[in-house]
Design a protein around this motif. Structure first.
Motif, PDB file in Angstrom:
ATOM      1  N   PRO A 122       1.743   6.570  -6.456  1.00  0.00           N
ATOM      2  CA  PRO A 122       1.397   5.160  -6.203  1.00  0.00           C
ATOM      3  C   PRO A 122       2.421   4.191  -6.783  1.00  0.00           C
ATOM      4  O   PRO A 122       2.740   3.175  -6.168  1.00  0.00           O
ATOM      5  CB  PRO A 122       0.027   5.014  -6.866  1.00  0.00           C
ATOM      6  N   SER A 125       5.319   3.901  -4.494  1.00  0.00           N
ATOM      7  CA  SER A 125       4.958   3.127  -3.307  1.00  0.00           C
ATOM      8  C   SER A 125       4.988   1.630  -3.612  1.00  0.00           C
ATOM      9  O   SER A 125       5.501   0.829  -2.819  1.00  0.00           O
ATOM     10  CB  SER A 125       3.567   3.535  -2.823  1.00  0.00           C
ATOM     11  N   LEU A 126       4.480   1.264  -4.775  1.00  0.00           N
ATOM     12  CA  LEU A 126       4.498  -0.146  -5.163  1.00  0.00           C
ATOM     13  C   LEU A 126       5.923  -0.633  -5.411  1.00  0.00           C
ATOM     14  O   LEU A 126       6.259  -1.779  -5.096  1.00  0.00           O
ATOM     15  CB  LEU A 126       3.639  -0.350  -6.416  1.00  0.00           C
ATOM     16  N   PRO A 160      -1.222   2.583  -1.614  1.00  0.00           N
ATOM     17  CA  PRO A 160      -0.371   3.332  -2.544  1.00  0.00           C
ATOM     18  C   PRO A 160      -0.970   4.690  -2.917  1.00  0.00           C
ATOM     19  O   PRO A 160      -2.156   4.786  -3.242  1.00  0.00           O
ATOM     20  CB  PRO A 160      -0.299   2.410  -3.769  1.00  0.00           C
TER      21      PRO A 160
END
Length: 375
Positions: A122, A125-126, A160
């Protein structure tokens, strides 16, 4: 394991790739498609499939992170790439190098960043959202079908740590041990109806036994891919890792990817490999092998930082039994960590039988792990 010698049908693969490229990825003549890959990986076939819709395909012979960590972003900017594909490892390397792609390069042509090879954390992804600012399409599939089962699509949001949706025409489900669908909990990734690109056969498997045992020995007539997944209440999919290498401590299952997301973010750790070894006396030993960053030693303080990352970000139950400094992590030629063969080594299997050395990026590492088992 040993090579399967997969035989594919040309027509089925072409149909699958047309669907994946034209519809799922929404590519056409105006696109420039660059996936950092090698000819030994199915993503090479996937990239070449861009030609089926008239897209321009970028072929690159070189490092993704030399002479600078953001080399792929530089190429994407220079060639006006619209769809760029890379790996979670490359993204993590950019994060550790404090790269800022959208500030240092003109990525105005880019609309999608594809990710595959392993689960995208995650946090990564962020980072892509904040530092690149385009859709992230994390996908998961396999050489077995020369395509993807799950991934992004322009009409579905990005969450995410999650893969947005099953690919078009893929009858994907998550099943428990009894073959019943599960939602919001971990299950086996199954494909309940055939895909056109599934293998025709295995080479030198005249009665089809190896083919059957590879995919259909758990759920008769239903393809079991060997991944643990969770299908969320909004239809996205979380991939936890290989089901035959999934960690099972005290009855609590945990994908190895969850451990890597926590540990490999630490600046002291370049890469990690975790296995869970069922022992003859009924015990369960879970070592974590770490490749340390240059100049770092595995002190008690570093061990505690690693344990604390697992304890707080993953689960107290999955703190490793032992942390061992390793010279490297062996991968397949396509970059996947050899968790299952290493696990088999520690369960007493012969190294020559658990993996074909020519399929390993650094075969000498197998000898090091075999020696660790003996010691």
């Amino acid at each position: 394991g040993l090579p399967k010698g997969i035989v594919h049908g040309h027509g089925g693969v072409v149909v699958e790739h047309l669907k994946a490229v034209a519809l799922q990825s929404d590519m056409g003549r105006d696109d420039t498609f660059f996936w950092y890959t090698s000819p030994s990986w199915m993503m090479w076939n996937f990239q070449v499939a861009g030609l089926l819709v008239g897209a321009t395909v970028v072929c690159y012979d070189g490092s993704p992170s030399a002479p600078h960590p953001d080399e792929l972003w530089r190429i994407a900017a220079r060639l006006r790439v619209t769809v760029l594909g890379t790996s979670p490892g490359y993204v993590l390397g950019c994060i550790k190098a404090d790269a800022a792609p959208s500030r240092t390069h003109d990525l105005s042509a880019l609309r999608t960043v594809g990710i595959t090879g392993s689960s995208l954390p995650p946090t990564s992804s962020l980072w892509l959202r904040d530092q690149v600012g385009v859709q992230t399409s994390s996908i998961s599939g396999g050489t077995d079908v020369v395509s993807a089962f799950i991934g992004g699509v322009r009409t579905v949001p990005v969450w995410p740590g999650e893969l947005s949706a099953p690919f078009l025409g893929v009858a994907l489900d998550a099943w428990d041990e009894d073959g019943k669908p599960v939602r919001g909990d971990v299950g086996e990734l199954v494909i309940t109806k055939p895909m056109p690109s599934m293998p025709v056969s295995f080479w030198r498997d005249p009665d089809g036994k190896r083919y059957h045992d590879a995919y259909f020995d758990v759920y008769p007539g239903v393809w079991r891919h060997g991944d643990w997944i969770t299908i969320t209440d909004h239809g996205s999919v979380v991939v936890h890792g290989r089901s035959d290498s999934t960690l099972n401590r005290h009855g609590i299952r945990m994908g190895s990817a969850d451990i890597y997301q926590a540990v490999e973010r630490l600046p002291e750790v370049a890469e990690a490999l975790v296995i869970g070894v069922e022992q003859p006396d009924g015990g369960y030993w879970m070592p974590l092998f770490v490749v340390l960053a240059e100049g770092v030693e595995l002190t008690d303080e570093v061990r505690e930082r690693i344990n604390d990352a697992v304890r707080t970000e993953v689960s107290p139950r999955h703190v490793p039994d032992e942390i061992i400094a390793a010279p490297g992590v062996p991968h397949t030629r396509t970059g996947k960590k050899l968790e299952v063969p290493i696990k088999k080594l520690f369960q007493g299997r012969d190294a020559a039988r658990v993996v074909e050395r020519s399929a390993v990026d650094d075969p000498d590492l197998l000898d090091w792990y075999a020696e660790q088992r003996r010691s």
